[in-house]
Design a protein around this motif. Structure first.
Motif, PDB file in Angstrom:
ATOM      1  N   LYS A   1       0.736  -1.234   0.072  1.00 41.88           N
ATOM      2  CA  LYS A   1       0.150  -0.014   0.188  1.00 41.88           C
ATOM      3  C   LYS A   1       0.847   1.215   0.113  1.00 41.88           C
ATOM      4  O   LYS A   1       0.460   2.219  -0.558  1.00 41.88           O
ATOM      5  CB  LYS A   1      -0.951  -0.186   1.119  1.00 41.88           C
ATOM      6  CG  LYS A   1      -2.105  -0.990   1.075  1.00 41.88           C
ATOM      7  CD  LYS A   1      -2.982  -1.181   2.338  1.00 41.88           C
ATOM      8  CE  LYS A   1      -4.112  -2.039   1.981  1.00 41.88           C
ATOM      9  NZ  LYS A   1      -4.997  -2.136   3.143  1.00 41.88           N
TER      10      LYS A   1
ATOM     11  N   ARG B   1     -17.508  -0.346  -7.547  1.00 40.10           N
ATOM     12  CA  ARG B   1     -16.953   1.227  -7.001  1.00 40.10           C
ATOM     13  C   ARG B   1     -17.041   2.312  -7.942  1.00 40.10           C
ATOM     14  O   ARG B   1     -17.541   3.067  -7.416  1.00 40.10           O
ATOM     15  CB  ARG B   1     -15.272   0.905  -6.100  1.00 40.10           C
ATOM     16  CG  ARG B   1     -15.244   2.390  -5.509  1.00 40.10           C
ATOM     17  CD  ARG B   1     -15.915   2.942  -4.557  1.00 40.10           C
ATOM     18  NE  ARG B   1     -15.564   4.120  -3.990  1.00 40.10           N
ATOM     19  CZ  ARG B   1     -16.196   5.145  -4.057  1.00 40.10           C
ATOM     20  NH1 ARG B   1     -17.338   5.113  -4.693  1.00 40.10           N
ATOM     21  NH2 ARG B   1     -15.623   6.167  -3.754  1.00 40.10           N
TER      22      ARG B   1
ATOM     23  N   PRO C   1      -9.940   2.744   3.646  1.00 41.33           N
ATOM     24  CA  PRO C   1     -10.840   2.068   2.739  1.00 41.33           C
ATOM     25  C   PRO C   1     -12.061   2.878   2.400  1.00 41.33           C
ATOM     26  O   PRO C   1     -12.362   3.819   3.236  1.00 41.33           O
ATOM     27  CB  PRO C   1     -11.384   0.890   3.861  1.00 41.33           C
ATOM     28  CG  PRO C   1     -10.294   0.771   4.756  1.00 41.33           C
ATOM     29  CD  PRO C   1      -9.557   2.191   4.680  1.00 41.33           C
TER      30      PRO C   1
ATOM     31  N   GLN D   1     -14.921  -5.638  -7.235  1.00 42.98           N
ATOM     32  CA  GLN D   1     -14.884  -4.642  -6.127  1.00 42.98           C
ATOM     33  C   GLN D   1     -14.586  -3.362  -6.971  1.00 42.98           C
ATOM     34  O   GLN D   1     -15.085  -2.380  -6.730  1.00 42.98           O
ATOM     35  CB  GLN D   1     -13.838  -4.823  -5.077  1.00 42.98           C
ATOM     36  CG  GLN D   1     -14.183  -5.920  -4.110  1.00 42.98           C
ATOM     37  CD  GLN D   1     -13.206  -6.143  -3.250  1.00 42.98           C
ATOM     38  OE1 GLN D   1     -12.052  -6.706  -3.551  1.00 42.98           O
ATOM     39  NE2 GLN D   1     -13.464  -5.837  -1.893  1.00 42.98           N
ATOM     40  N   CYS D   2     -13.429  -3.279  -7.695  1.00 36.21           N
ATOM     41  CA  CYS D   2     -13.142  -1.985  -8.484  1.00 36.21           C
ATOM     42  C   CYS D   2     -14.296  -1.702  -9.325  1.00 36.21           C
ATOM     43  O   CYS D   2     -14.449  -0.454  -9.526  1.00 36.21           O
ATOM     44  CB  CYS D   2     -11.937  -2.094  -9.021  1.00 36.21           C
ATOM     45  SG  CYS D   2     -10.432  -2.237  -7.967  1.00 36.21           S
TER      46      CYS D   2
ATOM     47  N   VAL E   1     -12.970  -0.725  -1.622  1.00 29.63           N
ATOM     48  CA  VAL E   1     -11.673  -0.968  -2.058  1.00 29.63           C
ATOM     49  C   VAL E   1     -10.608  -0.286  -1.071  1.00 29.63           C
ATOM     50  O   VAL E   1     -10.952   0.445  -0.258  1.00 29.63           O
ATOM     51  CB  VAL E   1     -11.453  -0.050  -3.535  1.00 29.63           C
ATOM     52  CG1 VAL E   1     -12.427  -0.714  -4.663  1.00 29.63           C
ATOM     53  CG2 VAL E   1     -12.003   1.597  -3.352  1.00 29.63           C
ATOM     54  N   ASP E   2      -9.450  -0.600  -1.226  1.00 27.34           N
ATOM     55  CA  ASP E   2      -8.519  -0.313  -0.444  1.00 27.34           C
ATOM     56  C   ASP E   2      -8.022   1.405  -0.341  1.00 27.34           C
ATOM     57  O   ASP E   2      -7.539   1.819   0.860  1.00 27.34           O
ATOM     58  CB  ASP E   2      -7.061  -1.122  -0.547  1.00 27.34           C
ATOM     59  CG  ASP E   2      -7.464  -2.407  -0.114  1.00 27.34           C
ATOM     60  OD1 ASP E   2      -8.128  -2.779   0.748  1.00 27.34           O
ATOM     61  OD2 ASP E   2      -6.860  -3.455  -0.836  1.00 27.34           O
TER      62      ASP E   2
ATOM     63  N   ASP F   1      -5.956 -13.981  -1.492  1.00 22.29           N
ATOM     64  CA  ASP F   1      -7.184 -13.411  -2.159  1.00 22.29           C
ATOM     65  C   ASP F   1      -7.788 -13.699  -3.219  1.00 22.29           C
ATOM     66  O   ASP F   1      -6.916 -14.441  -4.313  1.00 22.29           O
ATOM     67  CB  ASP F   1      -6.931 -11.864  -2.104  1.00 22.29           C
ATOM     68  CG  ASP F   1      -6.801 -11.262  -0.725  1.00 22.29           C
ATOM     69  OD1 ASP F   1      -7.622 -11.767   0.146  1.00 22.29           O
ATOM     70  OD2 ASP F   1      -6.190 -10.475  -0.684  1.00 22.29           O
TER      71      ASP F   1
ATOM     72  N   GLU G   1      -7.080  -1.501  -5.141  1.00 20.81           N
ATOM     73  CA  GLU G   1      -7.412  -2.729  -4.411  1.00 20.81           C
ATOM     74  C   GLU G   1      -6.151  -3.535  -4.313  1.00 20.81           C
ATOM     75  O   GLU G   1      -5.795  -3.875  -5.482  1.00 20.81           O
ATOM     76  CB  GLU G   1      -8.354  -3.486  -5.217  1.00 20.81           C
ATOM     77  CG  GLU G   1      -9.023  -4.817  -4.442  1.00 20.81           C
ATOM     78  CD  GLU G   1      -9.614  -4.561  -2.973  1.00 20.81           C
ATOM     79  OE1 GLU G   1      -9.361  -5.174  -2.254  1.00 20.81           O
ATOM     80  OE2 GLU G   1     -10.114  -3.449  -2.915  1.00 20.81           O
TER      81      GLU G   1
ATOM     82  N   GLY H   1     -11.332  -9.125  -6.638  1.00 24.33           N
ATOM     83  CA  GLY H   1     -10.976  -7.988  -6.580  1.00 24.33           C
ATOM     84  C   GLY H   1     -11.385  -7.139  -7.635  1.00 24.33           C
ATOM     85  O   GLY H   1     -11.665  -5.820  -7.788  1.00 24.33           O
TER      86      GLY H   1
ATOM     87  N   ARG I   1     -16.064   2.623   1.146  1.00 21.57           N
ATOM     88  CA  ARG I   1     -17.072   1.724   0.691  1.00 21.57           C
ATOM     89  C   ARG I   1     -18.310   2.331   0.034  1.00 21.57           C
ATOM     90  O   ARG I   1     -18.743   3.620   0.312  1.00 21.57           O
ATOM     91  CB  ARG I   1     -17.586   1.277   2.104  1.00 21.57           C
ATOM     92  CG  ARG I   1     -18.746   0.264   1.954  1.00 21.57           C
ATOM     93  CD  ARG I   1     -19.240  -0.441   3.348  1.00 21.57           C
ATOM     94  NE  ARG I   1     -18.327  -1.487   3.699  1.00 21.57           N
ATOM     95  CZ  ARG I   1     -18.258  -2.747   3.326  1.00 21.57           C
ATOM     96  NH1 ARG I   1     -19.092  -2.892   2.168  1.00 21.57           N
ATOM     97  NH2 ARG I   1     -17.441  -3.620   3.692  1.00 21.57           N
TER      98      ARG I   1
ATOM     99  N   LYS J   1      -4.072  -7.194  -3.592  1.00 22.80           N
ATOM    100  CA  LYS J   1      -4.454  -8.560  -3.031  1.00 22.80           C
ATOM    101  C   LYS J   1      -3.336  -9.329  -2.756  1.00 22.80           C
ATOM    102  O   LYS J   1      -2.052  -9.097  -3.317  1.00 22.80           O
ATOM    103  CB  LYS J   1      -5.215  -9.140  -4.403  1.00 22.80           C
ATOM    104  CG  LYS J   1      -6.612  -8.398  -4.673  1.00 22.80           C
ATOM    105  CD  LYS J   1      -7.595  -9.057  -3.567  1.00 22.80           C
ATOM    106  CE  LYS J   1      -9.009  -8.157  -3.735  1.00 22.80           C
ATOM    107  NZ  LYS J   1      -9.739  -8.563  -2.732  1.00 22.80           N
TER     108      LYS J   1
END
Length: 69
Positions: A8, A67, A26, A63-64, A34-35, A55, A49, A60, A28, A51
Motif C-alpha cells: 500500500k 466502486r 478503505p 470490487q473495483c 476498495v483499499d 485473495d 485494491e 478484486g 465503501r 490483493k
C-alpha cells in the motif's frame, strides 16, 4: 510473501510521484469496498485494491468495477 502494508505504501508513493492525491483508507459504496483511491491532477480517479496470494483476484476486479470511484 509480500507485506500488504508495504505494498500500500509503495502504490501510494508511485501515484504521488505522478501528481496524484492518494488516500489509502478503505472506501465503501454499497456492498463494494476498495483499499484506497488516487485522484489525478485533472480530476481522474483510480480505485486501488491490494490483493495477497490468498485473495480471490476475480472478486478484486469486481470490487473495483462496482466502486467506480
Amino acid at each position: 510473501m509480500t507485506n500488504e502494508r508495504w505494498l500500500k505504501w509503495a502504490i501510494a508513493r508511485h501515484y504521488r510521484s505522478h501528481g496524484f492525491r492518494v488516500s489509502m483508507k478503505p472506501v465503501r459504496v454499497g456492498n463494494a469496498a476498495v483499499d484506497g483511491i488516487a485522484i489525478g491532477p485533472e480530476g481522474e480517479r483510480i480505485a486501488i485494491e491490494v490483493k495477497s496470494p490468498r485473495d480471490d483476484i476475480v472478486r478484486g476486479v469486481g470490487q473495483c468495477y462496482e466502486r467506480q470511484v
